[in-house]
Write a protein that holds these residues in place. Structure first.
Motif, mmCIF file in Angstrom:
data_model
loop_
_atom_site.group_PDB
_atom_site.id
_atom_site.type_symbol
_atom_site.label_atom_id
_atom_site.label_comp_id
_atom_site.label_asym_id
_atom_site.label_seq_id
_atom_site.Cartn_x
_atom_site.Cartn_y
_atom_site.Cartn_z
ATOM 1 N N GLU A 289 0.814 -1.219 0.000
ATOM 2 C CA GLU A 289 0.000 0.000 0.000
ATOM 3 C C GLU A 289 0.848 1.270 0.000
ATOM 4 N N SER A 290 2.133 1.148 0.329
ATOM 5 C CA SER A 290 2.976 2.343 0.362
ATOM 6 C C SER A 290 3.475 2.754 -1.016
ATOM 7 N N TYR A 291 3.241 1.914 -2.009
ATOM 8 C CA TYR A 291 3.672 2.216 -3.376
ATOM 9 C C TYR A 291 2.498 2.655 -4.238
ATOM 10 N N ALA A 292 1.637 3.461 -3.675
ATOM 11 C CA ALA A 292 0.484 3.987 -4.409
ATOM 12 C C ALA A 292 0.956 4.947 -5.502
ATOM 13 N N PRO A 293 0.195 5.070 -6.584
ATOM 14 C CA PRO A 293 0.587 5.990 -7.664
ATOM 15 C C PRO A 293 0.837 7.420 -7.189
ATOM 16 N N GLU A 294 0.151 7.824 -6.128
ATOM 17 C CA GLU A 294 0.343 9.191 -5.606
ATOM 18 C C GLU A 294 1.762 9.407 -5.082
ATOM 19 N N SER A 295 2.484 8.319 -4.810
ATOM 20 C CA SER A 295 3.840 8.451 -4.268
ATOM 21 C C SER A 295 4.903 8.517 -5.363
ATOM 22 N N ARG A 296 4.469 8.493 -6.589
ATOM 23 C CA ARG A 296 5.394 8.414 -7.723
ATOM 24 C C ARG A 296 6.470 9.503 -7.710
ATOM 25 N N HIS A 297 6.103 10.707 -7.368
ATOM 26 C CA HIS A 297 7.058 11.819 -7.421
ATOM 27 C C HIS A 297 7.431 12.322 -6.031
ATOM 28 N N ALA A 298 7.386 11.445 -5.050
ATOM 29 C CA ALA A 298 7.733 11.838 -3.684
ATOM 30 C C ALA A 298 9.204 12.223 -3.610
ATOM 31 N N GLU A 299 9.450 13.415 -3.113
ATOM 32 C CA GLU A 299 10.814 13.890 -2.980
ATOM 33 C C GLU A 299 11.530 13.102 -1.883
ATOM 34 N N GLY A 300 12.729 12.629 -2.200
ATOM 35 C CA GLY A 300 13.505 11.867 -1.227
ATOM 36 C C GLY A 300 13.350 10.366 -1.360
ATOM 37 N N SER A 301 12.585 9.928 -2.345
ATOM 38 C CA SER A 301 12.406 8.494 -2.562
ATOM 39 C C SER A 301 13.640 7.917 -3.241
ATOM 40 N N LYS A 302 13.986 6.700 -2.873
ATOM 41 C CA LYS A 302 15.100 5.996 -3.500
ATOM 42 C C LYS A 302 14.613 5.048 -4.585
ATOM 43 N N LEU A 303 13.361 5.157 -4.934
ATOM 44 C CA LEU A 303 12.757 4.293 -5.927
ATOM 45 C C LEU A 303 13.127 4.772 -7.330
ATOM 46 N N LYS A 304 13.634 3.851 -8.136
ATOM 47 C CA LYS A 304 13.959 4.197 -9.523
ATOM 48 C C LYS A 304 12.666 4.391 -10.309
ATOM 49 N N PRO A 305 12.650 5.343 -11.241
ATOM 50 C CA PRO A 305 11.446 5.583 -12.038
ATOM 51 C C PRO A 305 11.007 4.370 -12.854
ATOM 52 N N GLU A 306 11.942 3.460 -13.164
ATOM 53 C CA GLU A 306 11.612 2.275 -13.950
ATOM 54 C C GLU A 306 10.558 1.391 -13.271
ATOM 55 N N MET A 307 10.443 1.524 -11.960
ATOM 56 C CA MET A 307 9.447 0.701 -11.260
ATOM 57 C C MET A 307 8.059 0.957 -11.810
ATOM 58 N N TRP A 308 7.765 2.212 -12.087
ATOM 59 C CA TRP A 308 6.400 2.556 -12.508
ATOM 60 C C TRP A 308 6.072 1.996 -13.885
ATOM 61 N N SER A 309 7.068 1.854 -14.748
ATOM 62 C CA SER A 309 6.810 1.268 -16.064
ATOM 63 C C SER A 309 6.919 -0.263 -16.044
ATOM 64 N N ASN A 310 7.418 -0.802 -14.948
ATOM 65 C CA ASN A 310 7.525 -2.256 -14.767
ATOM 66 C C ASN A 310 6.753 -2.687 -13.525
ATOM 67 N N ARG A 311 5.603 -2.089 -13.320
ATOM 68 C CA ARG A 311 4.856 -2.304 -12.079
ATOM 69 C C ARG A 311 4.500 -3.777 -11.845
ATOM 70 N N ALA A 312 4.145 -4.499 -12.893
ATOM 71 C CA ALA A 312 3.781 -5.914 -12.719
ATOM 72 C C ALA A 312 4.966 -6.711 -12.184
ATOM 73 N N ASP A 313 6.152 -6.448 -12.695
ATOM 74 C CA ASP A 313 7.351 -7.130 -12.221
ATOM 75 C C ASP A 313 7.639 -6.750 -10.763
ATOM 76 N N PHE A 314 7.526 -5.472 -10.467
ATOM 77 C CA PHE A 314 7.739 -4.997 -9.090
ATOM 78 C C PHE A 314 6.756 -5.672 -8.137
ATOM 79 N N ASP A 315 5.489 -5.685 -8.512
ATOM 80 C CA ASP A 315 4.468 -6.300 -7.663
ATOM 81 C C ASP A 315 4.732 -7.791 -7.458
#
Length: 156
Positions: A84-110
């Motif tokens: 639940e912490s990886y909601a789309p609203e968190s996509r541009h959270a400042e200070g996140s260490k999440l690579k942007p590729e996660m959002w385009s590979n969401r099925a793999d991440f999940d």
């Protein structure tokens, strides 16, 4: 059952403290910041419990079956909260260490996250026994699930 409920209550209290810590000093955080604070809080609790598991699994400290089982149970309770912490609203959270590729590979991440949750559950079940070797092996399996996601989706 009592221990599990007490642990859940303790985790909720800890997360509440983490999430509300800076709200008064800086104003109300936006939704992306709230998700990121929640995510970091969950990871902090997981890391706190993984450190001694890792030390015992690597024989850097004596294996204590009770401590190992308690910490494994905590990890298994926390990992499902990550989804639940990886909601789309968190996509541009400042200070996140999440690579942007996660959002385009969401099925793999999940899928990687589901693997982590499953291996965390297996770790808790295995650690509830008295077989140190099996507990350590289950820990390393779970750690591989962590690493698989971090290697691909976490920026250092």
């Amino acid at each position: 059952m009592r221990r599990g409920m007490a642990l859940v209550i303790a985790c909720i209290a800890a997360l509440t403290a983490v999430l509300s810590g800076s709200a008064g000093a800086q104003g109300q955080p936006n939704r992306a910041e709230q998700y990121l604070k929640y995510r970091k809080g969950v990871y902090q609790v997981i890391a706190w419990n993984i450190a001694p598991l890792s030390a015992m699994a690597q024989d850097k400290q004596p294996f204590d079956a009770t401590v190992f089982a308690d910490r494994a149970e905590r990890v298994s309770l926390m990992t499902p909260m990550l989804a639940e912490s990886y909601a789309p609203e968190s996509r541009h959270a400042e200070g996140s260490k999440l690579k942007p590729e996660m959002w385009s590979n969401r099925a793999d991440f999940d899928e990687k996250l589901r693997t982590l949750v499953a291996r965390s559950e297996t770790l808790a079940k295995t650690a509830d026994g008295v077989d140190a070797a099996a507990s350590k092996a289950a820990f390393f399996d779970m750690a591989q699930a962590c690493k698989a996601c971090h290697d691909k989706y976490r920026a250092d």
